[in-house]
Design a protein around this motif. Structure first.
Motif, mmCIF file in Angstrom:
data_model
loop_
_atom_site.group_PDB
_atom_site.id
_atom_site.type_symbol
_atom_site.label_atom_id
_atom_site.label_comp_id
_atom_site.label_asym_id
_atom_site.label_seq_id
_atom_site.Cartn_x
_atom_site.Cartn_y
_atom_site.Cartn_z
ATOM 1 N N LEU A 72 -116.759 -7.165 -37.690
ATOM 2 C CA LEU A 72 -117.240 -8.191 -36.771
ATOM 3 C C LEU A 72 -117.357 -9.554 -37.451
ATOM 4 C CD1 LEU A 72 -120.027 -6.174 -34.899
ATOM 5 C CD2 LEU A 72 -117.816 -6.898 -33.980
ATOM 6 N N GLY A 73 -117.722 -9.548 -38.723
ATOM 7 C CA GLY A 73 -117.953 -10.815 -39.419
ATOM 8 C C GLY A 73 -116.720 -11.407 -40.062
ATOM 9 N N GLY A 129 -113.296 -9.694 -39.885
ATOM 10 C CA GLY A 129 -112.036 -9.053 -39.553
ATOM 11 C C GLY A 129 -111.671 -8.070 -40.647
ATOM 12 N N LEU A 130 -110.435 -8.157 -41.125
ATOM 13 C CA LEU A 130 -109.991 -7.289 -42.225
ATOM 14 C C LEU A 130 -109.784 -8.070 -43.519
ATOM 15 C CD1 LEU A 130 -107.461 -4.983 -40.329
ATOM 16 C CD2 LEU A 130 -109.790 -4.425 -41.054
ATOM 17 N N ARG A 131 -110.327 -9.287 -43.589
ATOM 18 C CA ARG A 131 -110.149 -10.102 -44.795
ATOM 19 C C ARG A 131 -110.840 -9.488 -46.003
ATOM 20 N NH1 ARG A 131 -111.547 -13.885 -41.030
ATOM 21 N NH2 ARG A 131 -113.591 -14.216 -41.985
ATOM 22 N N TRP A 132 -111.861 -8.655 -45.775
ATOM 23 C CA TRP A 132 -112.594 -8.056 -46.883
ATOM 24 C C TRP A 132 -111.742 -7.060 -47.671
ATOM 25 C CZ3 TRP A 132 -113.377 -2.746 -46.470
ATOM 26 C CH2 TRP A 132 -113.181 -2.196 -45.196
ATOM 27 N N LEU A 133 -110.590 -6.662 -47.102
ATOM 28 C CA LEU A 133 -109.689 -5.746 -47.808
ATOM 29 C C LEU A 133 -108.735 -6.483 -48.757
ATOM 30 C CD1 LEU A 133 -108.737 -3.325 -44.893
ATOM 31 C CD2 LEU A 133 -110.023 -2.722 -46.962
ATOM 32 N N ARG A 134 -108.785 -7.819 -48.741
ATOM 33 C CA ARG A 134 -107.837 -8.596 -49.531
ATOM 34 C C ARG A 134 -107.903 -8.292 -51.026
ATOM 35 N NH1 ARG A 134 -108.257 -14.499 -47.862
ATOM 36 N NH2 ARG A 134 -107.506 -13.538 -45.929
ATOM 37 N N PRO A 135 -109.104 -8.157 -51.652
ATOM 38 C CA PRO A 135 -109.127 -7.867 -53.094
ATOM 39 C C PRO A 135 -108.382 -6.591 -53.464
ATOM 40 C CG PRO A 135 -111.297 -8.550 -52.347
ATOM 41 C CD PRO A 135 -110.460 -8.371 -51.119
ATOM 42 N N VAL A 136 -108.495 -5.555 -52.623
ATOM 43 C CA VAL A 136 -107.807 -4.297 -52.906
ATOM 44 C C VAL A 136 -106.308 -4.444 -52.680
ATOM 45 C CG1 VAL A 136 -107.597 -1.881 -52.229
ATOM 46 C CG2 VAL A 136 -109.840 -2.933 -52.370
ATOM 47 N N ARG A 137 -105.930 -5.217 -51.664
ATOM 48 C CA ARG A 137 -104.510 -5.446 -51.403
ATOM 49 C C ARG A 137 -103.868 -6.201 -52.567
ATOM 50 N NH1 ARG A 137 -103.319 -9.748 -47.002
ATOM 51 N NH2 ARG A 137 -103.831 -10.987 -48.837
ATOM 52 N N ASP A 138 -104.619 -7.167 -53.114
ATOM 53 C CA ASP A 138 -104.083 -7.949 -54.222
ATOM 54 C C ASP A 138 -104.116 -7.192 -55.540
ATOM 55 O OD1 ASP A 138 -103.745 -9.982 -52.398
ATOM 56 O OD2 ASP A 138 -105.607 -11.014 -52.945
ATOM 57 N N ASN A 139 -105.041 -6.248 -55.666
ATOM 58 C CA ASN A 139 -105.181 -5.499 -56.915
ATOM 59 C C ASN A 139 -105.514 -4.041 -56.599
ATOM 60 O OD1 ASN A 139 -105.547 -4.600 -59.512
ATOM 61 N ND2 ASN A 139 -107.401 -5.780 -59.910
ATOM 62 N N PRO A 140 -104.500 -3.220 -56.309
ATOM 63 C CA PRO A 140 -104.760 -1.821 -55.924
ATOM 64 C C PRO A 140 -105.500 -1.016 -56.995
ATOM 65 C CG PRO A 140 -102.493 -2.447 -55.425
ATOM 66 C CD PRO A 140 -103.072 -3.547 -56.256
ATOM 67 N N ARG A 141 -105.479 -1.483 -58.258
ATOM 68 C CA ARG A 141 -106.178 -0.736 -59.313
ATOM 69 C C ARG A 141 -107.687 -0.724 -59.091
ATOM 70 N NH1 ARG A 141 -104.131 -2.608 -65.122
ATOM 71 N NH2 ARG A 141 -105.597 -0.942 -65.668
ATOM 72 N N LEU A 142 -108.173 -1.639 -58.241
ATOM 73 C CA LEU A 142 -109.605 -1.623 -57.921
ATOM 74 C C LEU A 142 -110.015 -0.312 -57.262
ATOM 75 C CD1 LEU A 142 -110.205 -5.228 -56.501
ATOM 76 C CD2 LEU A 142 -110.869 -4.353 -58.744
ATOM 77 N N LEU A 143 -109.075 0.333 -56.587
ATOM 78 C CA LEU A 143 -109.388 1.589 -55.905
ATOM 79 C C LEU A 143 -109.852 2.655 -56.887
ATOM 80 C CD1 LEU A 143 -106.454 1.796 -53.326
ATOM 81 C CD2 LEU A 143 -108.850 1.236 -52.873
ATOM 82 N N LEU A 144 -109.286 2.654 -58.088
ATOM 83 C CA LEU A 144 -109.683 3.641 -59.093
ATOM 84 C C LEU A 144 -111.142 3.424 -59.495
ATOM 85 C CD1 LEU A 144 -108.697 5.991 -60.862
ATOM 86 C CD2 LEU A 144 -108.061 4.303 -62.606
ATOM 87 N N ASN A 145 -111.507 2.164 -59.744
ATOM 88 C CA ASN A 145 -112.890 1.856 -60.103
ATOM 89 C C ASN A 145 -113.852 2.198 -58.974
ATOM 90 O OD1 ASN A 145 -111.936 0.883 -62.508
ATOM 91 N ND2 ASN A 145 -112.898 -1.120 -62.338
ATOM 92 N N LEU A 146 -113.489 1.823 -57.756
ATOM 93 C CA LEU A 146 -114.386 2.057 -56.628
ATOM 94 C C LEU A 146 -114.468 3.537 -56.272
ATOM 95 C CD1 LEU A 146 -113.429 -1.035 -54.469
ATOM 96 C CD2 LEU A 146 -115.584 -0.647 -55.682
ATOM 97 N N GLY A 147 -113.412 4.287 -56.543
ATOM 98 C CA GLY A 147 -113.497 5.733 -56.367
ATOM 99 C C GLY A 147 -114.479 6.351 -57.348
ATOM 100 N N ALA A 192 -120.183 -7.178 -53.070
ATOM 101 C CA ALA A 192 -120.999 -5.968 -52.964
ATOM 102 C C ALA A 192 -120.776 -5.208 -51.662
ATOM 103 C CB ALA A 192 -122.473 -6.329 -53.119
ATOM 104 N N THR A 193 -120.851 -5.894 -50.523
ATOM 105 C CA THR A 193 -120.726 -5.212 -49.236
ATOM 106 C C THR A 193 -119.323 -4.663 -49.034
ATOM 107 O OG1 THR A 193 -122.355 -6.795 -48.378
ATOM 108 C CG2 THR A 193 -121.215 -5.412 -46.781
ATOM 109 N N SER A 194 -118.320 -5.446 -49.411
ATOM 110 C CA SER A 194 -116.940 -4.972 -49.303
ATOM 111 C C SER A 194 -116.714 -3.753 -50.190
ATOM 112 C CB SER A 194 -115.967 -6.084 -49.707
ATOM 113 O OG SER A 194 -116.132 -7.219 -48.887
#
Length: 301
Positions: A57-58, A60-78, A176-178
């Motif tokens: 709501l606040g 859209g889907l822009r909060w996914l941009r860091p992961v799109r730009d750097n997929p390696r973040l998924l490993l850390n967040l997992g 943090a929230t993303s």
């Protein structure tokens, strides 16, 4: 927003976050008829739904941009999602098994575990007051172990899992929230599998619980997300030393709830062990405030 207004809002937000965390035992105790694993799975699922809708709501889907730009973040967040899930599960289990006092001990020693982890993993050097504080905390844990004949493993696991979570998030360049939403999205398939397995085994109680218990499980999501969002907002707007002082409010409330509301034992031997840890925190916090005050003139324009 001017500086004073922003600072005031920051203090209110951070204070509210720590008050809510301190009152959590009262909330999860209302669900003590449901297994801790099922509560945790619902907590992760509904927390993700709450944060996802808020971000959608606040932003859209822009909060996914860091992961799109750097997929390696998924490993850390997992990895961080795995640590926070362990923390949540053990915390809920401990509360509903009569170990609220020991959970408070875990969050008292968490800042000192953070320091020790920074030394071991990041190669940070301990100053003398920090060494004294860590030694006193270790002495307090050793005293409690000797007096009660067992290691306070609940407190240590809570402190270490949350410290590992914080360390990973510190090294992960995502808001943090993303980050919380992405962690939830990564965990969601496992959560759904876990809930499905519980239903298949006949151990799930969500459908058989009353409407009040079902509502509490669903609301556990936003109840979890709210203090995290408030803390993230407040921590950016007030001095770090103030955050360091306010963080002890949550375990203090948990300790009082455990002793005064649920009448968990807190004898003189346990009081002495806690007193050593409180002294360690006093030294640690005082040193942090002193160093912040010294560095403040250098940061002024």
């Amino acid at each position: 927003m001017d500086t004073d207004t922003s600072s005031s809002a920051g203090y209110v937000s951070a204070l509210t976050a720590f008050l809510l965390w301190g009152l959590f035992p009262l909330y999860w105790k209302l669900l003590d008829q449901i297994p801790a694993l099922e509560i945790m799975l619902h907590r992760v699922a509904w927390c993700f739904v709450s944060v996802f809708l808020l971000l959608l709501l606040g932003r859209g889907l822009r909060w996914l941009r860091p992961v799109r730009d750097n997929p390696r973040l998924l490993l850390n967040l997992g990895a961080s999602g795995a640590f926070i899930s362990l923390n949540w599960y053990l915390y809920i289990w401990a509360i509903n098994s009569g170990h609220i006092v020991e959970t408070s001990l875990g969050y008292y020693i968490n800042p000192l575990v953070n320091v020790a982890l920074g030394t071991l993993v990041l190669g940070e050097r301990l100053q003398r007051p920090q060494k004294i504080a860590v030694a006193l905390a270790a002495a307090g844990v050793a005293w409690l172990t000797w007096q009660h004949g067992r290691l306070p493993w609940i407190a240590l696991t809570l402190a270490c899992s949350f410290a590992c979570y914080g360390l990973i998030r510190k090294q992960t360049n995502v808001e943090a929230t993303s980050g919380l939403a992405i962690e939830g999205a990564l965990l969601l398939p496992l959560v759904l599998l876990g809930l499905g397995w519980l239903h298949w085994q006949g151990g799930a109680q969500f459908m058989d619980s009353g409407s009040s218990a079902q509502l509490l499980l669903v609301l556990g999501g936003p109840v979890t997300a709210l203090p995290l969002i408030l803390f993230a907002y407040g921590a950016r707007r007030i001095p770090y030393s103030a955050v360091g002082m306010l963080q002890y409010l949550a375990p203090t409330l948990q300790l009082l709830i455990g002793v005064l509301v649920f009448h968990e034992p807190f004898d003189q031997e346990r009081l002495f062990g806690f007193a050593l840890i409180w002294l360690a925190l006093l030294i640690f916090t005082g040193d942090g405030i002193r160093r912040m005050a010294r560095s403040a003139p250098a940061r002024r324009p």
